[in-house]
Design an enzyme around this catalytic site. Structure first.
Site, short mmCIF file in Angstrom:
data_model
loop_
_atom_site.label_atom_id
_atom_site.label_comp_id
_atom_site.label_asym_id
_atom_site.label_seq_id
_atom_site.Cartn_x
_atom_site.Cartn_y
_atom_site.Cartn_z
N THR A 123 -21.65 44.71 35.77
CA THR A 123 -21.70 45.05 34.34
C THR A 123 -21.85 43.75 33.55
O THR A 123 -20.97 42.88 33.60
CB THR A 123 -20.40 45.77 33.93
OG1 THR A 123 -20.26 46.93 34.76
CG2 THR A 123 -20.42 46.18 32.47
N GLU A 149 -23.76 50.37 37.41
CA GLU A 149 -23.05 51.27 38.32
C GLU A 149 -22.02 52.10 37.54
O GLU A 149 -21.36 51.58 36.65
CB GLU A 149 -22.35 50.43 39.40
CG GLU A 149 -21.57 51.23 40.40
CD GLU A 149 -22.43 52.30 41.07
OE1 GLU A 149 -23.46 51.98 41.66
OE2 GLU A 149 -22.05 53.49 40.97
N LEU A 151 -19.79 54.34 39.38
CA LEU A 151 -18.84 54.96 40.31
C LEU A 151 -17.40 54.84 39.80
O LEU A 151 -17.09 53.94 39.01
CB LEU A 151 -18.95 54.32 41.71
CG LEU A 151 -18.65 52.83 41.89
CD1 LEU A 151 -17.17 52.55 41.89
CD2 LEU A 151 -19.27 52.35 43.19
N PHE A 247 -11.62 63.18 30.75
CA PHE A 247 -11.11 62.05 29.95
C PHE A 247 -10.49 62.53 28.64
O PHE A 247 -10.70 61.93 27.59
CB PHE A 247 -12.21 61.01 29.72
CG PHE A 247 -12.49 60.20 30.94
CD1 PHE A 247 -11.91 58.97 31.12
CD2 PHE A 247 -13.27 60.72 31.95
CE1 PHE A 247 -12.12 58.24 32.28
CE2 PHE A 247 -13.49 60.01 33.12
CZ PHE A 247 -12.91 58.77 33.28
N GLY A 251 -1.74 60.12 28.24
CA GLY A 251 -0.97 59.47 29.31
C GLY A 251 -0.36 58.18 28.82
O GLY A 251 -0.03 58.04 27.64
N GLY A 255 -6.25 51.69 32.12
CA GLY A 255 -6.18 50.35 32.71
C GLY A 255 -7.36 50.18 33.63
O GLY A 255 -8.42 50.77 33.40
N CYS A 258 -12.26 47.95 34.60
CA CYS A 258 -13.46 48.14 33.77
C CYS A 258 -13.18 48.37 32.28
O CYS A 258 -13.60 47.58 31.45
CB CYS A 258 -14.29 49.29 34.32
SG CYS A 258 -15.02 48.87 35.92
N ARG A 325 -5.53 46.09 38.78
CA ARG A 325 -5.98 45.29 37.64
C ARG A 325 -5.72 46.05 36.33
O ARG A 325 -6.14 47.18 36.17
CB ARG A 325 -7.47 44.95 37.80
CG ARG A 325 -7.73 43.97 38.94
CD ARG A 325 -9.21 43.67 39.11
NE ARG A 325 -9.92 44.68 39.85
CZ ARG A 325 -11.18 44.56 40.27
NH1 ARG A 325 -11.87 43.48 40.00
NH2 ARG A 325 -11.76 45.53 40.95
N1 NAD Z 1 -14.68 48.54 40.12
C1 NAD Z 1 -15.30 49.52 39.50
O1 NAD Z 1 -14.83 50.65 39.43
C2 NAD Z 1 -16.64 49.26 38.83
C3 NAD Z 1 -17.43 50.35 38.44
C4 NAD Z 1 -18.66 50.09 37.84
C5 NAD Z 1 -19.08 48.79 37.61
N2 NAD Z 1 -18.27 47.74 37.97
C6 NAD Z 1 -18.75 46.38 37.76
O2 NAD Z 1 -19.24 45.89 39.02
C7 NAD Z 1 -18.98 44.49 39.13
C8 NAD Z 1 -18.15 44.22 40.38
O3 NAD Z 1 -16.90 44.84 40.23
P1 NAD Z 1 -15.88 44.99 41.45
O4 NAD Z 1 -14.73 45.79 40.95
O5 NAD Z 1 -16.63 45.44 42.64
O6 NAD Z 1 -15.44 43.46 41.62
P2 NAD Z 1 -14.56 42.84 42.80
O7 NAD Z 1 -13.78 41.76 42.17
O8 NAD Z 1 -13.86 43.92 43.56
O9 NAD Z 1 -15.66 42.22 43.80
C9 NAD Z 1 -16.46 41.12 43.49
C10 NAD Z 1 -16.79 40.42 44.81
O10 NAD Z 1 -17.78 39.41 44.56
C11 NAD Z 1 -17.50 38.30 45.39
N3 NAD Z 1 -18.22 37.14 44.86
C12 NAD Z 1 -17.97 36.43 43.73
N4 NAD Z 1 -18.89 35.46 43.58
C13 NAD Z 1 -19.74 35.56 44.62
C14 NAD Z 1 -20.92 34.85 45.00
N5 NAD Z 1 -21.42 33.86 44.27
N6 NAD Z 1 -21.53 35.21 46.15
C15 NAD Z 1 -21.05 36.23 46.91
N7 NAD Z 1 -19.96 36.94 46.58
C16 NAD Z 1 -19.31 36.61 45.45
C17 NAD Z 1 -15.98 38.21 45.36
O11 NAD Z 1 -15.48 37.44 46.42
C18 NAD Z 1 -15.61 39.69 45.44
O12 NAD Z 1 -15.45 40.11 46.79
C19 NAD Z 1 -18.29 44.09 37.84
O13 NAD Z 1 -19.26 43.62 36.93
C20 NAD Z 1 -17.69 45.39 37.34
O14 NAD Z 1 -17.53 45.40 35.95
C21 NAD Z 1 -17.06 47.95 38.60
#
Ligand code: NAD
Length: 428
Positions: A123, A149, A151, A247, A251, A255, A258, A325
Site C-alpha cells: 500500500t 491488495e 486480503l 464493518f 467494539g 487496530g 492497515c 500491530r
Molecule cells: N497485512 C495486511 O492485512 C495487508 C492487507 C493489504 C495490504 N497490505 C499492505 O501490504 C504491504 C505488506 O504488508 P504485510 O502486513 O505483509 O507486511 P509484513 O511486515 O508482514 O511483511 C513485510 C516483509 O517484507 C520484508 N522486507 C522488507 N524489506 C525488504 C526488502 N528490501 N527485500 C525483501 N524483503 C523485504 C520484511 O522482512 C517482511 O518479511 C504493506 O504495504 C501493507 O500496508 C497489508
C-alpha cells in the site's frame, strides 16, 4: 509464469502461495534469513488459517521456493513488491523498504534484462507507482503496475484465491495482458485504470471501512446512555442493501497493521496537497478514544482497580491472526496496568508476542484459567475459544461475576439469566 515475490510477510507470503496454487512457479524473497529458512522448511512464520498446509503442498510440488537472494529471480517475468510500508513518526507512509526493493529490482534487471513486469502490491501513497516508473525508466522492457491488495488477515488465503476485485493500475497494454495471464482463472471484477487511481482505491477503501467502525462506536456511546442496544440497531441498519452489514459492529476500536497507518497516511497525503479530510480526522479521533471509553466503563464499576484481578480475553487485533500491530488490547492492558490491576490474559496464538511488550501480565493457556479469581473479565478479541465457554464453571471460578464484552460477542441474555453482571459496547 515465473514469478518472484519480494517480502514474505502477511501479504507477500499469501500472494506467493496463492500464485503457486494457481500453477505459477514462484520464488519468495525476503531480507529476513530466519524467515526464509523457516519457510524453506515448510513452516509459516505467521499464523494464518490453512497457510501451513498449502505451503507444504506447494513446496512438495516444487511450485514454490524461498531465498534471500534476488539474483535467483533472474528468470522471473513478474516481480511483486510486498514489503511493509509502516508509519513514519510524522504519520506518512515509510517507503524505505519499497525503495530498497526497487533498487534491488533495478540491479537484477540491469544484469539480466528481459521483458518483466514489476507489480507494486504494497500500500503506497498516490504517485509512488508513477515515480517508480520514472526512476526505473533506464530499465528497458520493465513495466510498472500498481495492484493493491485487499486480503483480510484471518482469511488471507481464501481472500487471495477469491478476491473481491482485481485492481490494476497500468499504462501499457502489455502490462495489462501480463496481469490477465497471471490472474486467469480468478473470478473477480476487474478495474483497469491508472496507477494513481489504483493507489487511491486502496487508501479510500480502508478509510471508508474505518469510518463505518468509528460511526458505530460513537453511536454505541449514545446507545449506552439511551439504554438502547447498538447490536440490534446495526442489525436493522445492515439489512438496508445500501448500507450492508459488514464493518458495522461497535467494539473497542479498530487496530491492525492497515487501518491505523493507512488513515493517517491518507490524511498526510491530503494535507500535502492542501486538502483537509475532516471526516477522516474524526474517524481517527473516535478510534483513539474508544478503548479509553470502554476502559472507563470498567472504572465506573470498579473505581479502584489497584490489586484487582482482571481477566483479558483475546489479544490479537482480531480473531484468527497472530498480528498484534496496533491491537486495542495493548491499549487496554496499558490502562489496566497503570491503574494497578493484576492482569491475567489469554490468547490462543498471540500471547507470546504480547508477552514481550507486557512481561508483568500473567499469560494462561486456557480461557477458563484467565477467569480464576477475577473481579472482572474483559473480552477484547472474539476468538471462538474466547466466546464459546462453560459459563457455569466460570461463574464458580470468578471472584465477582462481572463481564465487559468489548465485542458484543458473549451471549448476554444467557449470562444475565446465569447471574452475571454484563456490560457490552452500547448495550446496557
Ligand atoms: N497485512 C495486511 O492485512 C495487508 C492487507 C493489504 C495490504 N497490505 C499492505 O501490504 C504491504 C505488506 O504488508 P504485510 O502486513 O505483509 O507486511 P509484513 O511486515 O508482514 O511483511 C513485510 C516483509 O517484507 C520484508 N522486507 C522488507 N524489506 C525488504 C526488502 N528490501 N527485500 C525483501 N524483503 C523485504 C520484511 O522482512 C517482511 O518479511 C504493506 O504495504 C501493507 O500496508 C497489508
Amino acid at each position: 509464469m515465473k514469478v518472484a515475490v519480494i517480502g514474505t510477510g502477511y501479504v507477500g507470503l499469501t500472494t506467493a502461495v496463492s500464485l503457486a496454487v494457481k500453477g505459477h512457479e514462484v520464488l519468495g524473497i525476503d531480507v529476513d534469513a530466519a524467515k526464509i529458512e523457516q519457510l524453506s522448511n515448510g513452516r509459516s512464520p505467521i499464523y494464518e488459517p490453512g497457510l501451513d498446509q498449502v505451503l507444504l503442498e506447494t513446496l512438495g510440488q516444487g511450485k514454490i521456493r524461498f531465498s534471500t537472494n534476488l539474483v535467483e529471480a533472474k528468470e522471473a517475468q513478474v516481480v511483486f513488491v510486498c514489503v511493509g510500508t509502516p508509519e513514519t513518526e510524522d504519520g506518512e507512509a515509510d517507503l524505505r523498504y519499497l525503495h530498497a526493493a526497487l533498487q534491488d529490482i533495478a540491479t537484477l534487471h540491469n544484469h539480466s534484462p528481459k521483458e518483466r513486469t514489476l507489480v507494486i502490491k504494497s500500500t503506497v501513497p498516490v504517485g509512488t507507482g508513477d515515480q517508480a516508473a520514472v526512476s526505473l525508466r533506464h530499465c528497458k522492457e520493465l513495466q510498472v503496475v500498481s495492484n493493491p491488495e485487499f486480503l483480510r488477515e484471518g482469511c488471507a488465503l481464501e481472500d487471495a484465491l477469491n478476491p473481491s476485485r482485481i485492481i490494476v493500475g497500468a499504462d501499457s497494454e502489455e502490462a495489462i495482458a501480463v496481469m490477465q495471464t497471471l490472474y486467469s482463472g480468478l473470478s473477480a471484477p476487474w478495474v483497469i485504470t491508472t496507477r494513481a487511481n489504483a493507489e487511491l482505491i486502496k487508501y479510500a477503501s480502508n478509510a471508508f471501512l474505518a469510518a463505518r467502525i468509528s460511526f458505530m462506536n460513537e453511536l454505541a456511546r449514545l446507545s449506552a446512555v439511551l439504554g438502547t442496544d447498538v447490536t440490534v440497531v446495526s442489525h436493522g441498519m445492515g439489512l438496508d442493501s445500501r448500507i450492508g452489514s459488514q464493518f458495522l459492529r461497535a467494539g473497542v476500536g479498530f487496530g491492525g497493521s492497515c487501518f491505523p497507518k493507512d488513515t493517517i497516511a491518507l490524511l498526510k497525503l491530503a494535507n500535502q496537497h492542501g486538502v483537509t479530510l475532516s471526516l477522516l480526522e474524526k474517524v481517527r479521533e473516535v478510534n483513539a478514544s474508544q478503548p479509553v471509553w470502554f476502559f472507563n466503563q470498567l472504572v465506573s464499576k470498579i473505581p479502584d482497580l489497584a490489586g484487582k484481578r482482571i481477566a483479558v480475553l483475546g489479544l490479537a487485533f482480531k480473531p484468527d491472526t497472530d498480528d498484534i500491530r496496533e491491537a486495542p488490547a495493548l491499549r487496554i492492558l496499558a490502562e489496566l496496568q497503570a491503574a494497578g490491576a493484576v492482569v491475567t490474559a489469554y490468547d490462543p496464538i498471540a500471547a507470546k508476542a504480547v508477552e514481550a511488550l507486557f512481561p508483568d501480565v500473567e499469560y494462561v493457556t486456557t480461557p477458563e484459567a484467565a477467569f480464576a479469581g477475577a473481579h472482572a473479565a474483559v473480552l477484547v478479541t472474539e476468538w471462538q475459544a474466547c466466546v464459546k465457554l462453560d459459563w457455569k464453571l466460570i461463574k464458580e471460578q470468578m471472584e465477582q461475576p462481572l463481564l465487559f464484552d468489548g465485542r458484543n460477542a458473549w451471549p448476554h441474555d444467557e449470562l444475565k439469566k446465569a447471574g452475571f453482571e454484563y456490560l457490552g459496547v452500547g448495550k446496557s
